[in-house]
Motif scaffolding. Structure first.
Motif, PDB file in Angstrom:
ATOM      1  N   GLN A 192     -18.340  -7.371 -42.545  1.00  8.86           N
ATOM      2  CA  GLN A 192     -17.341  -8.301 -41.623  1.00  8.86           C
ATOM      3  C   GLN A 192     -15.921  -8.678 -42.177  1.00  8.86           C
ATOM      4  N   ALA A 193     -16.147  -9.020 -43.626  1.00  7.09           N
ATOM      5  CA  ALA A 193     -15.126  -9.363 -44.286  1.00  7.09           C
ATOM      6  C   ALA A 193     -14.013  -8.146 -44.633  1.00  7.09           C
ATOM      7  N   LEU A 194     -14.826  -7.101 -44.979  1.00  9.91           N
ATOM      8  CA  LEU A 194     -14.079  -5.734 -45.169  1.00  9.91           C
ATOM      9  C   LEU A 194     -13.230  -5.395 -43.795  1.00  9.91           C
ATOM     10  N   GLN A 195     -14.113  -5.407 -42.694  1.00 12.66           N
ATOM     11  CA  GLN A 195     -13.284  -5.232 -41.180  1.00 12.66           C
ATOM     12  C   GLN A 195     -12.279  -6.083 -41.112  1.00 12.66           C
ATOM     13  N   THR A 196     -12.286  -7.411 -41.557  1.00 14.67           N
ATOM     14  CA  THR A 196     -11.124  -8.437 -41.295  1.00 14.67           C
ATOM     15  C   THR A 196      -9.902  -7.797 -41.884  1.00 14.67           C
ATOM     16  N   ALA A 197     -10.214  -7.261 -43.448  1.00 14.16           N
ATOM     17  CA  ALA A 197      -9.241  -6.958 -44.137  1.00 14.16           C
ATOM     18  C   ALA A 197      -8.347  -5.632 -43.639  1.00 14.16           C
ATOM     19  N   VAL A 198      -9.463  -4.938 -42.846  1.00 13.83           N
ATOM     20  CA  VAL A 198      -8.892  -3.451 -42.322  1.00 13.83           C
ATOM     21  C   VAL A 198      -7.977  -3.917 -41.132  1.00 13.83           C
ATOM     22  N   MET A 199      -8.237  -4.996 -40.559  1.00  8.19           N
ATOM     23  CA  MET A 199      -7.355  -5.335 -39.258  1.00  8.19           C
ATOM     24  C   MET A 199      -6.189  -6.109 -39.794  1.00  8.19           C
ATOM     25  N   ARG A 200      -6.045  -6.756 -40.825  1.00  9.49           N
ATOM     26  CA  ARG A 200      -4.979  -7.383 -41.385  1.00  9.49           C
ATOM     27  C   ARG A 200      -3.827  -6.317 -41.933  1.00  9.49           C
ATOM     28  N   ILE A 201      -4.368  -5.423 -42.687  1.00  5.66           N
ATOM     29  CA  ILE A 201      -3.622  -4.255 -43.124  1.00  5.66           C
ATOM     30  C   ILE A 201      -3.120  -3.419 -42.151  1.00  5.66           C
ATOM     31  N   GLN A 202      -3.875  -3.328 -40.774  1.00  4.75           N
ATOM     32  CA  GLN A 202      -3.350  -2.534 -39.635  1.00  4.75           C
ATOM     33  C   GLN A 202      -2.255  -3.412 -39.078  1.00  4.75           C
ATOM     34  N   ALA A 203      -2.398  -4.543 -38.998  1.00  4.42           N
ATOM     35  CA  ALA A 203      -1.224  -5.366 -38.235  1.00  4.42           C
ATOM     36  C   ALA A 203       0.157  -5.036 -38.973  1.00  4.42           C
ATOM     37  N   ILE A 204      -0.003  -5.017 -40.451  1.00  2.00           N
ATOM     38  CA  ILE A 204       1.221  -4.830 -41.345  1.00  2.00           C
ATOM     39  C   ILE A 204       1.698  -3.245 -41.274  1.00  2.00           C
ATOM     40  N   ALA A 205       0.708  -2.528 -41.227  1.00  2.00           N
ATOM     41  CA  ALA A 205       1.141  -0.933 -41.115  1.00  2.00           C
ATOM     42  C   ALA A 205       1.759  -0.553 -39.814  1.00  2.00           C
ATOM     43  N   GLN A 206       1.130  -1.091 -38.743  1.00  2.00           N
ATOM     44  CA  GLN A 206       1.828  -0.814 -37.531  1.00  2.00           C
ATOM     45  C   GLN A 206       3.285  -1.099 -37.496  1.00  2.00           C
ATOM     46  N   VAL A 207       3.730  -2.395 -38.037  1.00  2.00           N
ATOM     47  CA  VAL A 207       5.323  -2.786 -38.063  1.00  2.00           C
ATOM     48  C   VAL A 207       5.859  -1.511 -38.748  1.00  2.00           C
ATOM     49  N   HIS A 208       5.229  -1.104 -40.053  1.00  2.78           N
ATOM     50  CA  HIS A 208       6.184   0.037 -40.902  1.00  2.78           C
ATOM     51  C   HIS A 208       6.269   1.496 -39.949  1.00  2.78           C
ATOM     52  N   SER A 209       5.157   1.423 -39.327  1.00  2.00           N
ATOM     53  CA  SER A 209       5.051   2.838 -38.302  1.00  2.00           C
ATOM     54  C   SER A 209       6.051   2.688 -37.322  1.00  2.00           C
ATOM     55  N   MET A 210       6.111   1.411 -36.548  1.00  2.00           N
ATOM     56  CA  MET A 210       7.314   1.347 -35.563  1.00  2.00           C
ATOM     57  C   MET A 210       8.767   1.690 -35.941  1.00  2.00           C
ATOM     58  N   LEU A 211       8.767   0.990 -37.443  1.00  2.00           N
ATOM     59  CA  LEU A 211      10.336   0.867 -37.991  1.00  2.00           C
ATOM     60  C   LEU A 211      10.640   2.515 -38.301  1.00  2.00           C
ATOM     61  N   HIS A 212       9.540   3.306 -38.872  1.00  2.00           N
ATOM     62  CA  HIS A 212       9.965   4.846 -39.220  1.00  2.00           C
ATOM     63  C   HIS A 212      10.125   5.632 -38.081  1.00  2.00           C
ATOM     64  N   ALA A 213       9.189   5.382 -36.890  1.00  2.00           N
ATOM     65  CA  ALA A 213       9.464   6.183 -35.733  1.00  2.00           C
ATOM     66  C   ALA A 213      10.712   5.690 -34.994  1.00  2.00           C
ATOM     67  N   ARG A 214      11.312   4.734 -35.133  1.00  2.00           N
ATOM     68  CA  ARG A 214      12.599   4.078 -34.425  1.00  2.00           C
ATOM     69  C   ARG A 214      13.717   4.463 -35.216  1.00  2.00           C
ATOM     70  N   ASN A 215      13.494   4.976 -36.332  1.00  2.00           N
ATOM     71  CA  ASN A 215      14.619   5.196 -37.246  1.00  2.00           C
ATOM     72  C   ASN A 215      15.589   3.958 -37.473  1.00  2.00           C
ATOM     73  N   SER A 216      15.047   2.937 -37.414  1.00  2.00           N
ATOM     74  CA  SER A 216      15.807   1.787 -37.831  1.00  2.00           C
ATOM     75  C   SER A 216      15.100   0.619 -38.492  1.00  2.00           C
ATOM     76  N   ALA A 217      15.743  -0.093 -39.434  1.00  2.00           N
ATOM     77  CA  ALA A 217      15.150  -1.177 -40.352  1.00  2.00           C
ATOM     78  C   ALA A 217      15.551  -2.438 -39.753  1.00  2.00           C
ATOM     79  N   GLU A 218      16.271  -2.682 -38.844  1.00  2.00           N
ATOM     80  CA  GLU A 218      16.929  -4.052 -38.117  1.00  2.00           C
ATOM     81  C   GLU A 218      15.954  -4.947 -37.516  1.00  2.00           C
ATOM     82  N   GLY A 219      15.096  -4.295 -36.708  1.00  2.00           N
ATOM     83  CA  GLY A 219      14.194  -5.113 -35.960  1.00  2.00           C
ATOM     84  C   GLY A 219      12.746  -4.073 -35.414  1.00  2.00           C
ATOM     85  N   VAL A 220      12.122  -4.942 -34.777  1.00  2.00           N
ATOM     86  CA  VAL A 220      11.063  -4.513 -34.203  1.00  2.00           C
ATOM     87  C   VAL A 220      10.861  -5.015 -32.552  1.00  2.00           C
ATOM     88  N   ALA A 221      10.808  -3.841 -31.665  1.00  2.00           N
ATOM     89  CA  ALA A 221      10.487  -4.335 -30.410  1.00  2.00           C
ATOM     90  C   ALA A 221       8.811  -4.957 -30.284  1.00  2.00           C
TER      91      ALA A 221
END
Length: 354
Positions: A192-221
Motif C-alpha cells: 500500500q505504501a508503494l502504491q501511494t508513492a506511485v500515485m503521488r509520482i503520477q500526480a506530478i508526472a501528469q503535470v509535466h506530460s500536459m506541459l510537454h503536450a501543450r508546448n507551454s511552460a506558463e500554465g496548466v489547464a
C-alpha cells in the motif's frame, strides 16, 4: 535492492539534468535582458533621429517658402524697373534716378538671398540623406536584435520542453520500478505504501506530460488535469462506478505551473484518503470540485459521503503522511484548508491566483 539503487541513480541523474538546464536558463535570461536593453537604446536613438528629421523637414519647408517669396519680389521689382525706364523724364528725373539705383541694390540683395536659400536647400538635402542612412542602419540593427531575442526565447522554450519531457520519462521509470517492487512485496502495508508513492509520482508526472503536450511552460489547464488524474486514481483505487464512484466538476481555469503541482498532490492525497478510510468497505462516492471563489481566487474541494472524521480528530496535527503532505502543500501556495464534517467529510483548499 537493485531496483531501488537504479531508482536512486535515475533521481540523481534527473537532478543533475535539472541543475544544468537551470544554469542554461539563467544564461539565456541574462542574454535576453541584454538584448532588451539594446533594443531600448536603439529605439531611443531612432526616436531622436526621427524628431531631428521632422525638424529638418520643417526648416526645409520654411526655406522653400522664403525662396518663393524672394523670387516673387524679384520679378515684381524687375517689372517695376522696366515700367519706370519707359516713362518720360520730368523735372523729378534726379529723384527717379536715385530710386532706380536703390531698386537695383534691392534686386541684387534679393539675388544674394536666393543663392543663400539654394545653398541651404542643398545642405538640407545632404542632411536628409545622412539621416535616412542612419535610420536605415538603426532599423537594421533593431531587426537583428529582435531576431536574436526571438532566437533566445525559442531556445529557452525548447529547453523547458525538453526538461518537462525528461522529467516525465524519468518519473515514469520510477513508477515502473515502484510497481515492480509493490508486486513482489509480501507485506500488505508495504504494497500500500508503494502504491501511494506511485500515485503521488503520477500526480506530478501528469503535470509535466500536459506541459510537454501543450508546448507551454506558463500554465496548466487544471480542469483537464483533474479529469485525467482522477481517472488514473479511480483505476488504481478500484472505483467501479457502482459501489464506489468518483465525480469531477471543474471550471475551465488555467493555473501557473508552480501552483499546478501542489494542487495535484493535494488532490491525489485527499482522494486516496477518502477511498481508503471514509467507507470502511461499504459503498460510497467522492466528489472533486475546482472552481473560482468569490474573492477572485480558486478553491479545490474533495468531499465524500462516508462515516466522517471523529469529533476529536484534528486533521492539521494528524500523523499520517498524506495529511502532512496536504498541510505542507497548502502552506507552500499560501492557501487555507477548511474541513466540514456534515454528511461525510469535506476538505476545501482556498487560495488566491497570482
Amino acid at each position: 535492492m537493485a531496483g531501488l539503487q537504479q531508482q536512486s541513480e535515475e533521481l540523481v541523474e534527473l537532478r543533475l539534468r535539472l541543475a544544468t538546464v537551470d544554469q542554461e536558463n539563467e544564461q539565456l535570461q541574462i542574454a535576453l535582458e541584454d538584448v532588451t536593453r539594446r533594443l531600448d537604446a536603439i529605439a531611443e536613438e531612432s526616436s531622436a533621429l526621427q524628431a531631428e528629421r521632422r525638424d529638418l523637414i520643417a526648416d526645409n519647408a520654411h526655406l522653400r517658402h522664403l525662396l518663393a517669396q524672394s523670387q516673387a519680389r524679384f520679378l515684381e521689382a524687375q517689372v517695376s524697373a522696366g515700367r519706370d525706364s519707359q516713362r518720360p523724364r520730368t523735372g523729378l528725373e534726379g529723384e527717379i534716378s536715385i530710386l532706380n539705383e536703390e531698386l537695383q541694390v534691392s534686386l541684387e540683395e534679393l539675388q544674394v538671398t536666393a543663392e543663400e536659400l539654394e545653398n541651404a536647400n542643398a545642405a538640407l538635402r545632404v542632411a536628409n540623406e545622412t539621416l535616412e542612412r542612419q535610420v536605415a542602419e538603426r532599423t537594421a540593427n533593431l531587426d537583428l536584435a529582435v531576431a536574436e531575442r526571438d532566437a533566445l526565447i525559442g531556445r529557452k522554450d525548447l529547453l523547458i520542453r525538453e526538461v518537462d519531457h525528461r522529467v516525465k520519462n524519468s518519473l515514469q521509470m520510477v513508477m515502473s520500478l515502484l510497481r515492480i517492487q509493490a508486486r513482489s512485496a509480501a507485506d500488505a502495508a508495504t504494497r500500500q505504501a508503494l502504491q501511494t508513492a506511485v500515485m503521488r509520482i503520477q500526480a506530478i508526472a501528469q503535470v509535466h506530460s500536459m506541459l510537454h503536450a501543450r508546448n507551454s511552460a506558463e500554465g496548466v489547464a487544471f480542469h483537464e488535469y483533474l479529469d485525467e488524474i482522477c481517472t488514473f486514481l479511480g483505476e488504481t483505487l478500484g472505483v467501479d462506478g457502482r459501489r464506489r464512484r468518483l465525480e469531477v466538476e471543474a471550471d475551465a481555469i488555467e493555473v501557473p505551473t508552480d501552483l499546478a503541482i501542489p494542487l495535484a498532490l493535494v488532490t491525489a492525497e485527499l482522494v486516496t484518503n477518502a477511498f481508503r478510510h471514509a467507507f470502511g468497505g461499504e459503498t460510497g462516492s467522492v466528489r472533486v470540485c475546482f472552481r473560482r471563489s468569490a474573492g477572485g481566487g480558486v478553491e479545490l474541494m474533495v468531499a465524500d459521503d462516508g462515516c466522517g472524521l471523529p469529533a476529536d480528530f484534528d486533521w492539521s496535527h494528524g500523523k499520517g503522511l498524506g495529511l502532512q503532505v496536504v498541510k505542507a502543500m497548502a502552506e507552500q501556495v499560501g492557501g487555507r484548508v477548511d474541513v466540514a464534517r456534515q454528511d461525510g467529510t469535506r476538505f476545501i483548499l482556498k487560495l488566491p491566483l497570482p
